[in-house]
Write an enzyme that holds these catalytic residues in place. Sequence first.
Site, short mmCIF file in Angstrom:
data_model
loop_
_atom_site.label_atom_id
_atom_site.label_comp_id
_atom_site.label_asym_id
_atom_site.label_seq_id
_atom_site.Cartn_x
_atom_site.Cartn_y
_atom_site.Cartn_z
N GLY A 126 -4.54 -2.32 8.04
CA GLY A 126 -5.61 -2.43 7.04
C GLY A 126 -5.21 -3.25 5.84
CG ASN A 167 -1.84 1.18 1.30
OD1 ASN A 167 -1.74 2.11 0.51
ND2 ASN A 167 -2.76 1.15 2.25
N PRO A 168 0.93 2.00 -1.08
CG PRO A 168 0.34 3.14 -3.03
CD PRO A 168 0.09 1.86 -2.30
CD GLU A 177 -8.98 -0.54 7.11
OE1 GLU A 177 -9.70 0.03 6.25
OE2 GLU A 177 -7.95 0.00 7.56
CB THR A 214 -0.49 4.77 11.52
OG1 THR A 214 -0.67 5.42 10.26
CG2 THR A 214 -0.39 5.83 12.61
CB THR A 227 -3.44 -1.53 -2.65
OG1 THR A 227 -2.78 -0.63 -1.76
CG2 THR A 227 -3.03 -2.96 -2.29
CG ASP A 248 -5.26 -19.17 22.93
OD1 ASP A 248 -5.67 -18.74 21.84
OD2 ASP A 248 -5.37 -18.55 24.01
N GLY A 304 0.05 -1.24 6.47
CA GLY A 304 -0.39 -1.22 7.85
C GLY A 304 -1.36 -2.33 8.17
N GLY A 339 1.18 4.48 6.45
CA GLY A 339 2.09 5.19 7.33
C GLY A 339 2.48 6.55 6.78
#
Length: 296
Positions: A68, A9-10, A273, A93, A40, A216, A66, A13
Amino acid sequence: MKRARLIYNPSSGREEIKEKLPEILDFFEQAGYETSCHVTKKAGDATVAATQAIERNFDLIIAAGGDGTLYEVVNGMAEREGRPPLGIIPAGTTNDFARAIGLPMKNTLKACEIIVKGTPTPIDIGKINDRYFINIAGGGALTDLTYEVPSKLKTVMGQLAYYVKGIEKLPFIRPSHVRIETDTKIIDEEIMLFLIANSNSVGGMEKLAPYADLSDGKFDCLILRKTTLPEFLRIATHVLKGEHIKDPDIIYFQTKNLKATSQTRVLLNLDGELGGELPMEFTALHKHISVIMPEK
């Protein structure tokens, strides 16, 4: 030669991943992977790209972005047979899940090295109706923050943007009446939020779900009862110290399955999201996806 598909994803952050892309691709080529990438451009792109990577028999899928981006990639992989291992390059982020498994936050090439030398480890993921999450699901007014913060503000301010938005919203937080049912308990009352955690790292806080275990087969659930603003601030200080689990205004439990309903509109947050709204049924899928972890 093995084949890797990098899905990035360019805008994640501070948008640094674009500048580092040439050295990332070179690193994997040198490590023996014929590497191609998919950038994306809109919501849902990473899900489609991950599904296509499995259909095209790639040996490795790498999610660079990130929480998302990771969420979308997991949703593209979860229902497919023959899933390859998933590598992660944290570039968002908060990077909650990457933080939970011990990936470096500010060293891209070190993250690449872990993908090449680390251990593919089967982990749990959560299923909610027809969607999936790898780290956290939540509902209530406080969970709205992650998708209310504008992307440009996150780019400029990083994680501080969430806290700014949170302070702005505090005086207006209202409880929701939610019914939560598991195999062993029913909770039916007004709450500020509920969190269903797969890992210990949530919202940049590594002590919010201190007993969470990725393999678990159980969720760690936290419910914040209806509280006043002073009570909320008191609990928030306990969270920072990891002392909130025993607070009388916190309900904590573990479960494999959970159903949440409400007579009012309650939005759901999945890995940061927007994930629809209640009612929802949650199921922990035991060791469903292999994620490459750092060597202990």
